[in-house]
Design an enzyme around this catalytic site. Structure first.
Site, PDB file in Angstrom:
ATOM      1  N   HIS A 155       0.829  -1.219   0.000  1.00 45.50           N
ATOM      2  CA  HIS A 155       0.000   0.000   0.000  1.00 45.50           C
ATOM      3  C   HIS A 155       0.860   1.265   0.000  1.00 45.50           C
ATOM      4  CE1 HIS A 155      -3.243  -2.775   1.277  1.00 45.50           C
ATOM      5  NE2 HIS A 155      -2.304  -3.281   2.052  1.00 45.50           N
ATOM      6  N   SER A 276      14.890  21.193 -16.600  1.00 45.54           N
ATOM      7  CA  SER A 276      13.621  21.860 -16.880  1.00 45.54           C
ATOM      8  C   SER A 276      13.925  23.124 -17.663  1.00 45.54           C
ATOM      9  CB  SER A 276      12.930  22.214 -15.561  1.00 45.54           C
ATOM     10  OG  SER A 276      12.060  23.306 -15.745  1.00 45.54           O
ATOM     11  N   LYS A 282      16.181  21.534 -11.650  1.00 44.23           N
ATOM     12  CA  LYS A 282      15.559  20.226 -11.842  1.00 44.23           C
ATOM     13  C   LYS A 282      16.454  19.203 -12.514  1.00 44.23           C
ATOM     14  CE  LYS A 282      11.746  19.131 -11.597  1.00 44.23           C
ATOM     15  NZ  LYS A 282      10.350  19.111 -11.283  1.00 44.23           N
ATOM     16  N   GLU A 289      10.046   7.825 -17.042  1.00 44.75           N
ATOM     17  CA  GLU A 289       8.664   8.257 -17.300  1.00 44.75           C
ATOM     18  C   GLU A 289       8.220   7.855 -18.702  1.00 44.75           C
ATOM     19  OE1 GLU A 289       7.856  12.430 -15.547  1.00 44.75           O
ATOM     20  OE2 GLU A 289      10.023  12.227 -15.650  1.00 44.75           O
TER      21      GLU A 289
END
Ligand code: ARG
Length: 464
Positions: A155, A276, A282, A289
């Site tokens: 979980h 970024s 970043k 992804e």
């Protein structure tokens, strides 16, 4: 161009219809397999007495030349010739008069089904190699960071401590099952459709076994109608890589989470991250992804082919032309995802301290404490309750269970208290965790250091 040439038709096809039907811009990917199938078919025609040996030799030479031109990028593909089959046949016939006999007893229906099976065989071989490379990368980081302990989650809540290598090896197992599914699909695809003709075989004496041996297929298709309409083998491939894609997506998700500042367990090598355009600080895990995102495409291709097939009457229908873009894109997506993932995994740097810190909360050993009480004769449900009560008590007192005193553990005996302390007391969290993992020795598949070490060795050997 129409398959049967001008014969049946008085008028040329509508230009929009012709363009709509074209597939050569994507099915030329089957060219090598189409040529291989044609060579085998020529041998069948020789045995049937339709081609002389001389004609067959000329055809073979012509096909070889075409193959070379294609490989060198010199072949002139003609969009107007619709598909790869018509392009090759037309080019051959323009050079070798006997080329006009090659399509005897053959249809593009059994031809394309054969080409696709040949393509699939080669593709799966390459996929298996790519999957092994990714498994090796996972075993590699497992070995490199063999001591690292981190929380295992259910979980997405901290559950019990595990070795990081155990976490990686879980994905090695998944990939091994994926390989099994692909090998199984490849084995079932070793059935040769060539000779099924359009749908009903041929009146000519075609010895299909001649082609089968040349093309190294296990069996001949036993039903000509099934042979030209079956695309199960592609569905099986798409299903296997869709599931493989889901596995890679889950791996990607773990990595994305673990590389976030909230977890901070690991970092991807810089070469696998991006900055970024706006936020100067970043470092984003874009490769992971994208792998996660592309798995959606794999699932989509499976659904799209199933949808194309559903409701098709026997036998061949032009809808089947829609199989190719799905499987080609799936194959590319799958292969590229494997490759980038293997390289990104190999680039990972793990922060062992951050992992250990996250695993150090003594509550992660609550189950171990309950099991220690079981060894002291308490029924598990009672032990579960006792430890649960202790966790609550610690919470109320604003402390942790390893700092509770004997009196805080209500209703347990002296011996049982000793057992509790045995699990929770240690000179360092690392020592406590190592001991907890070592205690898992007896259970096959558990993350004890020696078992995991054995698994790392076993996999390194299997994958060699
Ligand atoms: N390009 C076609 C396909 O991929 C080849 C078979 C064409 N057969 C036909 N009867 N039109 O399905």
């Amino acid at each position: 161009m129409r398959a049967a040439g001008k014969g049946r038709f008085r008028h040329p096809p509508d230009p929009v219809a012709e363009k709509f039907g074209r597939s050569v811009h994507f099915d030329r990917r089957l060219a090598r397999h189409d040529l291989e199938g044609s060579r085998a078919h020529a041998a069948v025609l020789v045995k049937a007495g339709i081609l002389s040996r001389k004609e067959a030799a000329a055809i073979r030479k012509g096909l070889d030349r075409i193959e070379k031109e294609i490989a060198q990028g010199k072949f002139r593909w003609k969009e107007s010739l619709e598909d790869v089959h018509m392009n090759i046949e037309a080019a051959l016939t323009a050079r070798v008069p006997a080329g006009a006999k090659l399509h005897t007893g053959r249809s593009r229906n059994d031809q394309v089904a054969t080409d696709l099976r040949l393509w699939l065989r080669e593709t799966i071989q390459g996929d298996l190699a790519g999957m092994t490379a990714l498994q090796k990368a996972l075993v590699g980081v497992g070995q490199k960071y063999r001591e690292v302990i981190l929380p295992g989650y259910t979980h997405l809540q901290r559950g019990q401590p595990v070795l990081l290598a155990h976490h990686w090896l879980a994905y090695v197992e998944m990939l091994e099952r994926d390989k099994g599914r692909l090998k199984d699909a490849a084995r079932r695809a070793e059935v040769l459709p060539l000779g099924a003709g359009a749908l009903a075989g041929s009146t000519l004496k075609l010895d299909r076994n001649v082609a089968r041996k040349l093309l190294r297929f296990r069996e001949l298709s036993a039903n000509s109608m099934d042979a030209v309409s079956d695309r199960d083998f592609l569905v099986e491939y798409l299903a296997a890589v869709a599931l493989g894609g889901v596995h890679l997506s889950r791996l990607a998700e773990d990595l994305i989470l673990f590389s976030s500042a909230e977890f901070a367990f690991l970092k991807f090598g810089e070469a696998f991250t991006t900055g970024s355009s706006l936020m100067p600080q970043k470092r984003n895990p874009d490769m992971a992804e994208l792998v996660r995102g592309k798995s959606g495409r794999l699932t989509g291709h499976l659904v799209s082919l199933l949808t194309v097939l559903k409701g098709l009457p026997l036998t061949y229908n032009r809808d089947l032309q829609e199989d190719k873009e799905a499987v080609f894109d799936a194959a590319d997506t799958w292969r590229n995802s494997l490759e980038v993932m293997a390289r990104a995994i190999a680039s990972i740097e793990v922060d062992a301290g951050a992992c250990l810190y996250a695993a150090s909360a003594p509550e992660l050993l609550a189950t171990d404490v309950a099991e220690a009480l079981v060894r002291e004769g308490l029924p598990f449900r009672k032990a579960h309750q006792a430890v649960g009560a202790a966790v609550r008590k610690a919470e109320e007192k604003g402390t942790r269970i390893d700092r509770l005193e004997e009196k805080d553990w209500e209703g347990i005996s002296e011996r049982q208290w000793m057992a509790v302390s045995g699990v929770l007391q240690a000179h360092s969290p690392a020592a406590r965790l190592r001991k907890a993992l070592q205690n898992r020795q007896a259970v096959v598949g558990a993350p004890s250091p020696s078992l995991v070490e054995g698994e790392l060795r076993r996999w390194a050997k299997v994958l060699r």
